[in-house]
Each structure stands twice: as structure tokens, then as C-alpha cells.
Enzyme design. Sequence first.
Site, PDB file in Angstrom:
ATOM      1  N   GLN A   1      -4.639  -5.153   7.141  1.00 14.22           N
ATOM      2  CA  GLN A   1      -5.711  -5.988   6.595  1.00 14.22           C
ATOM      3  C   GLN A   1      -5.853  -7.324   7.321  1.00 14.22           C
ATOM      4  O   GLN A   1      -6.753  -8.093   7.002  1.00 14.22           O
ATOM      5  CB  GLN A   1      -5.477  -6.251   5.095  1.00 14.22           C
ATOM      6  CG  GLN A   1      -5.531  -5.012   4.227  1.00 14.22           C
ATOM      7  CD  GLN A   1      -6.906  -4.351   4.216  1.00 14.22           C
ATOM      8  OE1 GLN A   1      -7.918  -4.976   4.526  1.00 14.22           O
ATOM      9  NE2 GLN A   1      -6.948  -3.076   3.872  1.00 14.22           N
TER      10      GLN A   1
ATOM     11  N   CYS B   1      -4.791   2.699  -3.570  1.00 11.59           N
ATOM     12  CA  CYS B   1      -3.484   3.103  -3.023  1.00 11.59           C
ATOM     13  C   CYS B   1      -2.422   2.058  -3.343  1.00 11.59           C
ATOM     14  O   CYS B   1      -1.562   1.742  -2.519  1.00 11.59           O
ATOM     15  CB  CYS B   1      -3.553   3.357  -1.519  1.00 11.59           C
ATOM     16  SG  CYS B   1      -4.621   4.716  -1.083  1.00 11.59           S
TER      17      CYS B   1
ATOM     18  N   ASP C   1       3.021  -4.782   8.037  1.00 13.74           N
ATOM     19  CA  ASP C   1       1.790  -3.999   7.946  1.00 13.74           C
ATOM     20  C   ASP C   1       0.618  -4.953   8.182  1.00 13.74           C
ATOM     21  O   ASP C   1       0.294  -5.784   7.337  1.00 13.74           O
ATOM     22  CB  ASP C   1       1.732  -3.365   6.549  1.00 13.74           C
ATOM     23  CG  ASP C   1       0.396  -2.702   6.257  1.00 13.74           C
ATOM     24  OD1 ASP C   1      -0.517  -2.760   7.108  1.00 13.74           O
ATOM     25  OD2 ASP C   1       0.259  -2.120   5.158  1.00 13.74           O
TER      26      ASP C   1
ATOM     27  N   HIS D   1       0.869  -1.175   0.000  1.00 16.33           N
ATOM     28  CA  HIS D   1       0.000   0.000   0.000  1.00 16.33           C
ATOM     29  C   HIS D   1       0.909   1.229   0.000  1.00 16.33           C
ATOM     30  O   HIS D   1       2.024   1.173   0.519  1.00 16.33           O
ATOM     31  CB  HIS D   1      -0.838  -0.062   1.286  1.00 16.33           C
ATOM     32  CG  HIS D   1      -1.926   0.951   1.398  1.00 16.33           C
ATOM     33  ND1 HIS D   1      -1.689   2.251   1.781  1.00 16.33           N
ATOM     34  CD2 HIS D   1      -3.257   0.854   1.193  1.00 16.33           C
ATOM     35  CE1 HIS D   1      -2.847   2.905   1.814  1.00 16.33           C
ATOM     36  NE2 HIS D   1      -3.812   2.084   1.451  1.00 16.33           N
TER      37      HIS D   1
ATOM     38  N   LYS E   1     -10.029  -0.505  11.012  1.00 20.93           N
ATOM     39  CA  LYS E   1     -10.230  -1.652  10.135  1.00 20.93           C
ATOM     40  C   LYS E   1     -10.540  -2.915  10.926  1.00 20.93           C
ATOM     41  O   LYS E   1     -10.549  -4.017  10.384  1.00 20.93           O
ATOM     42  CB  LYS E   1      -8.984  -1.872   9.256  1.00 20.93           C
ATOM     43  CG  LYS E   1      -8.783  -0.785   8.197  1.00 20.93           C
ATOM     44  CD  LYS E   1      -7.729  -1.204   7.197  1.00 20.93           C
ATOM     45  CE  LYS E   1      -7.048  -0.055   6.491  1.00 20.93           C
ATOM     46  NZ  LYS E   1      -7.860   0.596   5.474  1.00 20.93           N
TER      47      LYS E   1
END
Lengths: 410, 155
Positions: free
Chosen positions: A207, A368, A204, A127, A230
Site C-alpha cells: 500500500q 482480507c 509489506d 493483510h 497497486k
Amino acid sequence: MHKSALIDWEKIRADFPILDQQVRDQPLIYFDNAATTQKPRAVIETLRNYYEHDNANVHRGLHELSSRATEAYERSRQRVAEFIGAESEEEIVFTRGTTESINLVAQAWGGKFLRPGNVVLLTEMEHHSNLVPWQLIAEKTGAELRFVPVRDDGTLALEKLSSLLTKEVKMFAFTHISNSLGTINPVTELCARARAIGALTLVDLAQSIGHIPVNVRELGCDLAAFSGHKMAGPTGIGVLYGRREILEAIPPWQGGGEMITSVTLQKTTFKRSPHRFEAGTPDIAGAIGLAAAIDYLERIGRADIFQHDSRLTSYAMERLTEIPSLRLLGPPAPRGALVGFVMAAAHPHDLTTFADQRGLALRGGHHCNQPLMRRFGLPGTTRASFYFYNTLEEIDRMVEILRDAVHFFA
Amino acid sequence: MNSDLEELYQEVILDHSRRPRNFGELPDAGVRVHGDNPSCGDEIHLAVKFGADGAVEDIRFTGQGCAISQASASLMTMKLKGKSRAEATLLLRAFQDLVTSDVAAAPPSLGDLRLLRGVRKFPQRVKCAILSWRAFEQALQTPSGEAAISTEADS
């Protein structure tokens, strides 16, 4: 039968007041969960309760409300630490979100440790939030960026890793789950490979954190970043996890109140991490709301959430292939709770506008992920992303709407 | 089918998006402008050949994007071909007003371009409609050679 089949998902869906509404005279179908998830009543009420009863600034006031706010804020830090399997709450820095967490590492760690000739290894599927901060610090320090390529099936080209992970690599930063392909990367293996050559790792988790069980010690990462919004929590709050010794070595990032031990006009001494990285009044309510989201998710259980999400994703992939000229992107299951696709008949933006007129919230565009879109020669994709409150019937309805779109545009 | 959607995607617009007119290269173009809509990924390469008097002698485009951006570019090139500089400038202003302001009546000079009025109900899509026109505006300001524009301002 897996336990997730015994959970009353319909009852869980009723915990989310926002889902019970009509958009353009049709029942809302919210399939933009990879962008942000909806919030259960438990989180909304926690925020309200905090503002109605306990609101005060933290770590300063010697009065009752300040004590309550401070205690709740620090209890939230403890809760986050347990949730991700950190060794202690001192490894948890509150930030505004994944993006800010990564910027903190890039700026403060990179600013101190990166030298010309050093390499930060990323992947082609990052991203922009795990790419642009590194570009900025690379330019400042003379460090170089390298990228693990993505194969046609949307997985990382691991066969290239040996030639990329050389001793010049000081940091390997990569995503757990791709936000446009749904790929689940082999984090444990990647972290072990980086550790073997002495590079740090930053994962990261944006998600994955709300969707699958995540334990940072099992993953073996040095640093990790995620956002509250999220994972059923509020916007404006996020987390940087860092192993204790690594955070201790990173100099302060932003200066201000909260992060100091003593200040004279000429010189300041700083608190230890995590407080050293939390200049100014933090998002107290956000942190408390995040802890409420964690409590909520843990009552359901992330293993069951993943089971349920996977059922939705597999069903969506199966049904979408029925639509002529529709091409799915990314690897087969197991994968993240999202499907990206392109249709010859309609551009992603026309498709999302069309869907929106039927009450269906999809995402169209580059997500993104501009370099990744270029890698696949696509101007953009359409994405449907799910969470545990979504249903198989909603997926059927999406397929119906997409079929109508083919007739409309073709 | 709801009426906002039908107003946005009228048959003429869908037709131009499926079979864009003046689509292709223009080898003897004096000015080329690359237009970018980063929020969507829409792209247009506009090529214009101005006559000695400044009139739009020929104009063609290539690129990719949504139905709105393609149809707008197609209709624009049809409308502008053969127009004097002053006429072209007036059309440019008229189109910008058409998709961004609440003018009661669209000037008849815009012809089929008036069909793009429907985007006003879809604020996120205005940039798609305006992309090719921003590229043409840049072409008017470029004496010769290449230029680039974006619907988002770069720093």
C-alpha cells in the site's frame, strides 16, 4: 506553496483511458485503488509494444528477439532496484506479487531456518497475505506466531514491543501502510528495534510503494514485498527485495528451468539469487510494464503524489464526518490514501451495491483483514481508496451518494 | 433511483432488514446451525425446533449481516414455521431456484420471498440471500445438536 499544487493533475488524469467512461449511465468514480490501481496509457502501450516487436523467451535464445527481451527484462530489474534504493539489481526477485513474495520468504527461508520455539512476530493489522503464509510455515516447523496489538485509534501498540521482541524472534514481518485503517507504521523504528535483537525484518510495501517515497536502505529492512498492479503497473508482476547476503542464504523455492547452472538426472546446481528464485518463464511483459510504471510515477514524483493523495484523504475525512451516524476508522492524518468507515444506517455490502448503481466503485467487506475486523468488533467496513487521478469533486459526489444511501436504507 | 436497485431493495425487504421477525434465541431448539458467508462476513445462528413428526414447530435466528441476508432470514422463518418436513424441503428448492435460475414464474407458495428475486441481477449478492436457507438445509440433515455451514466450501 508546495510543488504538487503546480502540477496539472487534470492532465495527468487524462493519461488513464479507463477513467473516461460511464458506469450505469453515470461518470465512473473509481475509489478502489487500494485493491488495484488503473494503468496509464504509457504502461498499456509498453505492453503492446513489447508483444508487437520484442516478444521472446529470456536468457536462452541466441537470437535477436531473445536478446531484446532479456535485455529489457534485466533492465527492468535494474529500474526496480533504483526505484526502491536497493544496492544492486541482484537484490530484486520478480514474483507474481506481494503474496507470492511473502510466501517465498515464509516457505524457503522459514523452512530452512525456523525451529520449534522460534517466533515470527507479526501485527494484528496484517493483510491475510502476511499472516496465512506464516501460519502455514509455523505449523510445519513448530515456530510460534506473536502479534503486536493494534490500539483503538488504529496505530500499533508500540509500548508492547519490548515484551514481544524477545531473542526467540527470528523474523518481524509487518505492513508499511494498513490497507483498511490507513495507518502508516514507523518502519524505520520497527526495523531498528528488530535489528537490535538480531531478528530479520520483512516489510509489506503493497500500500505504500506507489504512494509515498520508499527507500529500503533508509527504512533499514532486510526484505520487502510489493505488487506492480497497486502502483499503476500490470497485474501478475511483483517484487521481493532482499539484502544480498540474506537472499544468498535462502535455498531455492520452486524448481525448474531458468534457475539452474547444471542438471544431471540425480543432482542440480543452482544459479545465484535472484535467478535462483525465478523458475520457469517469468512474466517478462509484466516486468517491462512495471518498469514503465516506475518511469511514469517518477516523472510525477512520489512526494508530490503523496501530497496530492493526502489532500484528497483529508478532504474525504472532513466531508464524511458531515454524514450522521458515519464513523471513521483509523488514525488522523498523515495516513495512507484511504478511508474506512461504518454507517449505522447500512451494512457495507448494501452500501457498495447502492454506490455501484451510481457509478461509484467502493469496497465493502473485511478487506482480507478478518482478525483486525474482529479486533474492532466489526463484520466489515466500507472503504474508499484514492490515487493521484482522483479529484475533490469525486469526493463531493461520493458524499452526496452516501447521504442518499442514508435516506434509502434508514 | 434506478429500477434494479429498487427491485433489489423493495420496501418489504428493507422493513424486514430493519425489524427482522423471529429474531432472538430459541432455548428449547433441537438443532442449531451456525452459518457463515466468509466473502462478506455475514453470520447467522439458526435455531430450529422440529416436532415429533418432523415439522418445523419453531424457528428463530440471530446474527448480523446486510439487508438482504437479514431480510431473507426473517422472511424464511415466517414462511417455514409450522411447515411439514416435506413442505419445507419443497420451499427450500423453490427458493434456491428463485435466486439462482431464470425460472419464468416464481411459485406463489413462496409469498413475499418472491421479492428477493431481484438478487439475480446482482450475482455477488446471491450468497447473502441464500445464507439462511443453506443453514436451514443443514438443519434438516442434522438429527440434533449443533452444525455449521459456509457459503464457501472449506477444504
